[in-house]
Design a protein around this motif. Structure first.
Motif, PDB file in Angstrom:
ATOM      1  N   PHE A 144       0.850  -1.196   0.000  1.00 19.98           N
ATOM      2  CA  PHE A 144       0.000   0.000   0.000  1.00 19.98           C
ATOM      3  C   PHE A 144       0.880   1.238   0.000  1.00 19.98           C
ATOM      4  CE2 PHE A 144      -2.726  -3.084   2.339  1.00 19.98           C
ATOM      5  CZ  PHE A 144      -3.820  -3.084   1.484  1.00 19.98           C
ATOM      6  N   ILE A 188       1.444   4.827   1.113  1.00 19.54           N
ATOM      7  CA  ILE A 188       0.956   5.797   2.104  1.00 19.54           C
ATOM      8  C   ILE A 188       1.924   6.973   2.114  1.00 19.54           C
ATOM      9  CG2 ILE A 188      -0.240   4.182   3.635  1.00 19.54           C
ATOM     10  CD1 ILE A 188       2.316   4.351   5.447  1.00 19.54           C
ATOM     11  N   ALA A 237       2.195  -5.073   3.031  1.00 23.18           N
ATOM     12  CA  ALA A 237       1.150  -5.859   3.703  1.00 23.18           C
ATOM     13  C   ALA A 237       1.225  -7.342   3.334  1.00 23.18           C
ATOM     14  CB  ALA A 237      -0.223  -5.292   3.364  1.00 23.18           C
ATOM     15  N   GLU A 278      -1.654 -13.122  13.533  1.00 29.54           N
ATOM     16  CA  GLU A 278      -2.154 -12.019  14.347  1.00 29.54           C
ATOM     17  C   GLU A 278      -2.723 -10.911  13.461  1.00 29.54           C
ATOM     18  OE1 GLU A 278       0.875 -11.437  17.987  1.00 29.54           O
ATOM     19  OE2 GLU A 278       1.803 -11.949  16.095  1.00 29.54           O
ATOM     20  N   SER A 279      -3.556 -10.092  14.069  1.00 27.93           N
ATOM     21  CA  SER A 279      -4.157  -8.967  13.378  1.00 27.93           C
ATOM     22  C   SER A 279      -3.067  -8.097  12.736  1.00 27.93           C
ATOM     23  CB  SER A 279      -4.951  -8.178  14.415  1.00 27.93           C
ATOM     24  OG  SER A 279      -5.505  -7.069  13.805  1.00 27.93           O
ATOM     25  N   GLY A 280      -3.294  -7.677  11.504  1.00 27.22           N
ATOM     26  CA  GLY A 280      -2.357  -6.784  10.825  1.00 27.22           C
ATOM     27  C   GLY A 280      -1.278  -7.482  10.017  1.00 27.22           C
ATOM     28  N   THR A 319      -6.337 -10.151   5.302  1.00 29.82           N
ATOM     29  CA  THR A 319      -7.427  -9.569   4.519  1.00 29.82           C
ATOM     30  C   THR A 319      -6.908  -9.020   3.195  1.00 29.82           C
ATOM     31  OG1 THR A 319      -8.732  -9.061   6.481  1.00 29.82           O
ATOM     32  CG2 THR A 319      -9.220  -7.766   4.527  1.00 29.82           C
ATOM     33  N   THR A 320      -5.715  -8.444   3.219  1.00 25.44           N
ATOM     34  CA  THR A 320      -5.130  -7.936   1.976  1.00 25.44           C
ATOM     35  C   THR A 320      -4.946  -9.073   0.963  1.00 25.44           C
ATOM     36  OG1 THR A 320      -3.995  -6.215   3.232  1.00 25.44           O
ATOM     37  CG2 THR A 320      -3.187  -6.639   0.992  1.00 25.44           C
ATOM     38  N   PRO A 344      -8.148  -1.769  -2.300  1.00 27.45           N
ATOM     39  CA  PRO A 344      -8.336  -0.308  -2.389  1.00 27.45           C
ATOM     40  C   PRO A 344      -7.361   0.311  -3.396  1.00 27.45           C
ATOM     41  CG  PRO A 344      -7.241  -0.896  -0.338  1.00 27.45           C
ATOM     42  CD  PRO A 344      -7.631  -2.186  -1.011  1.00 27.45           C
ATOM     43  N   ASN A 359      -5.020   2.449  -3.266  1.00 27.64           N
ATOM     44  CA  ASN A 359      -3.590   2.686  -3.001  1.00 27.64           C
ATOM     45  C   ASN A 359      -2.810   1.370  -2.903  1.00 27.64           C
ATOM     46  OD1 ASN A 359      -4.761   1.939  -0.529  1.00 27.64           O
ATOM     47  ND2 ASN A 359      -3.252   3.082   0.657  1.00 27.64           N
ATOM     48  N   LEU A 384       5.227  -2.672   9.263  1.00 27.80           N
ATOM     49  CA  LEU A 384       5.265  -3.178   7.887  1.00 27.80           C
ATOM     50  C   LEU A 384       5.767  -2.145   6.882  1.00 27.80           C
ATOM     51  CD1 LEU A 384       2.081  -5.432   7.661  1.00 27.80           C
ATOM     52  CD2 LEU A 384       4.412  -6.037   8.264  1.00 27.80           C
TER      53      LEU A 384
HETATM   54  N1  LIG Z   1      -5.711   0.785   2.370  1.00 29.61           N
HETATM   55  C1  LIG Z   1      -4.635   0.641   3.158  1.00 29.61           C
HETATM   56  N2  LIG Z   1      -3.643   1.570   3.147  1.00 29.61           N
HETATM   57  C2  LIG Z   1      -2.546   1.444   3.902  1.00 29.61           C
HETATM   58  N3  LIG Z   1      -2.311   0.409   4.734  1.00 29.61           N
HETATM   59  C3  LIG Z   1      -3.268  -0.545   4.797  1.00 29.61           C
HETATM   60  C4  LIG Z   1      -4.466  -0.495   4.025  1.00 29.61           C
HETATM   61  N4  LIG Z   1      -5.226  -1.590   4.315  1.00 29.61           N
HETATM   62  C5  LIG Z   1      -4.522  -2.293   5.215  1.00 29.61           C
HETATM   63  N5  LIG Z   1      -3.352  -1.695   5.512  1.00 29.61           N
HETATM   64  C6  LIG Z   1      -2.290  -2.175   6.405  1.00 29.61           C
HETATM   65  O1  LIG Z   1      -1.805  -3.399   5.870  1.00 29.61           O
HETATM   66  C7  LIG Z   1      -1.464  -4.317   6.904  1.00 29.61           C
HETATM   67  C8  LIG Z   1      -2.227  -5.618   6.721  1.00 29.61           C
HETATM   68  O2  LIG Z   1      -3.594  -5.389   6.955  1.00 29.61           O
HETATM   69  P1  LIG Z   1      -4.698  -6.525   6.808  1.00 29.61           P
HETATM   70  O3  LIG Z   1      -4.481  -7.223   5.519  1.00 29.61           O
HETATM   71  O4  LIG Z   1      -6.012  -5.920   7.051  1.00 29.61           O
HETATM   72  O5  LIG Z   1      -4.276  -7.503   8.001  1.00 29.61           O
HETATM   73  P2  LIG Z   1      -5.134  -8.653   8.745  1.00 29.61           P
HETATM   74  O6  LIG Z   1      -6.330  -8.959   7.921  1.00 29.61           O
HETATM   75  O7  LIG Z   1      -4.179  -9.792   8.882  1.00 29.61           O
HETATM   76  O8  LIG Z   1      -5.493  -8.098  10.092  1.00 29.61           O
HETATM   77  C9  LIG Z   1      -1.763  -3.589   8.210  1.00 29.61           C
HETATM   78  O9  LIG Z   1      -0.566  -2.993   8.656  1.00 29.61           O
HETATM   79  C10 LIG Z   1      -2.769  -2.534   7.795  1.00 29.61           C
HETATM   80  O10 LIG Z   1      -2.704  -1.417   8.651  1.00 29.61           O
END
Ligand SMILES: Nc1ncnc2c1ncn2[C@@H]1O[C@H](COP(=O)(O)OP(=O)(O)O)[C@@H](O)[C@H]1O
Ligand SMILES: [Mg+2]
Length: 337
Positions: free
Chosen positions: A13, A15, A22, A41-43, A47-48, A58, A60, A285
């Motif tokens: 992503f 930013i 990610a 763990e979360s993060g 999901t990505t 998304p 970006n 990350l």
């Molecule tokens: N649209 C985005 N822009 C920037 N960072 C993102 C975005 N979506 C997720 N992240 C970051 O990417 C990382 C992975 O997120 P995610 O895939 O949601 O993890 P999980 O599902 O394992 O909790 C996290 O650090 C999150 O903050």
């Protein structure tokens, strides 16, 4: 041939001030009818990874490398633009999404539009993809409702008239409405109480078997996947740490992170492991640790772990650990040391 094969996928992503790495080089495959658990763990990027497969990233998000082969065809070759972003409006992908590959979203509680009846939203989804009339679509929606354990007459209710568990079931009905071959369930039960969680999970599993769908269940709770997955991939900091059959990963753990994760949850088979959390903090990350990303939190880390990115070590067929010391550590990890 695997139904889905992900090869060296990297999704970053953009930013302000950098890139969030990610998903940073993950590979796995899922066969028809098979269930894989993706845990971490979360993060850590679960999901990505799911959004990359369903192509719902998304704006970006940039695909930095890799392939997503579905029935042998690389979906990214269809939809990836020259800059690495995905073409949201790609017609071919739209035909595949929901009908071939569908998704039960994390936080499904809010997936339905509050101003329309739940049943109508499912009927609309069916009619959007299939050339059927309203009567046929409604009959299918009713069938799906009873399939997921919601009384058929509830089709006329609005989302706010549903309990949390019922909304979750309705979301499952929506995800299954077009009989997909592959379903991604992203933390499908996290928002529910423990008893409802268990019941819904087993129901998802039953439906998956009846419909012969392949599935990827995403969760931060390893005890969830143990019961419903044939295969497990453990993710940390955008990478896979260990992958194998559920039995291999649970009984023959070959990565310190997996051992830590298993230690963080009560064992489903009794008190084999004590309850402890992994010390230290989840990685940044944007500037992930060098070498093995888990090394700053790993109690077995040596100097080399900060310098060398671990290649996979195949411990037995289908069981791979991305720890340099996988072979040396196996005994320790499985004795709870
Ligand atoms: N649209 C985005 N822009 C920037 N960072 C993102 C975005 N979506 C997720 N992240 C970051 O990417 C990382 C992975 O997120 P995610 O895939 O949601 O993890 P999980 O599902 O394992 O909790 C996290 O650090 C999150 O903050
Ligand atoms: Mg998530």
């Amino acid at each position: 041939m695997a139904l889905l094969e992900v090869k060296n996928l990297r999704v970053h992503f953009e930013i302000q001030g950098g890139w969030v790495k990610a998903v940073d080089g993950i590979s796995f495959s899922i066969d028809s009818g098979q269930t894989m658990g993706l845990v971490g763990e979360s993060g850590c990027g679960k999901t990505t990874a799911a959004y990359a497969i369903t192509q719902l990233l998304p704006n970006n998000a940039y695909i930095k490398s890799g392939q997503i082969l579905y029935r042998g065809r690389d979906l990214l070759s269809i939809s990836k633009k020259p800059d690495g972003r995905l073409d949201d409006y790609n017609e071919e992908i739209r035909k595949i999404r929901w009908k071939e590959i569908s998704m039960i979203f994390q936080g499904a509680m809010n997936a339905f539009n509050p101003v329309f009846k739940v049943g109508d939203q499912i009927i609309e989804a069916i009619q959007l993809h299939e050339d059927v009339n309203h009567v046929t679509a409604e009959a299918r929606a009713k069938e799906l409702f009873s399939f997921v354990g919601i009384p058929e007459d509830r089709i006329k209710n609005y989302p706010h008239e549903f309990s949390g568990g019922m909304k979750q079931r309705a979301m499952i009905a929506l995800a299954l409405a077009l009989s997909p071959s592959f379903v991604i369930a992203d933390e499908p039960t996290t928002a529910l109480d423990v008893i409802t969680q268990d019941r819904i999970l087993f129901e998802i599993k039953k439906l998956q078997e009846q419909l012969d769908m392949a599935m990827m269940i995403i969760t931060h709770d390893v005890s969830v996947v143990a019961e419903v997955s044939e295969k497990i991939a453990v993710m940390y900091a955008g990478r896979i740490m260990e992958i194998g059959t559920t039995v291999q990963v649970f009984k023959n753990t070959a990565h310190p992170y997996t051992a830590g994760l298993l230690g963080s949850f009560p064992s489903i088979e009794g008190p084999r492991r004590r309850l402890e959390s992994i010390p230290g903090f989840p990685p940044d990350l944007v500037n992930p640790p060098s070498g093995c990303p888990f090394h700053p939190r790993c109690k077995y880390a040596k100097d080399v772990c900060a310098k060398q990115v671990p290649g996979g070590i195949e411990l037995e067929p289908s069981h791979i650990s991305y720890c340099i010391f996988a072979n040396e550590l196996r005994d320790k990890l499985n004795r709870g040391g």
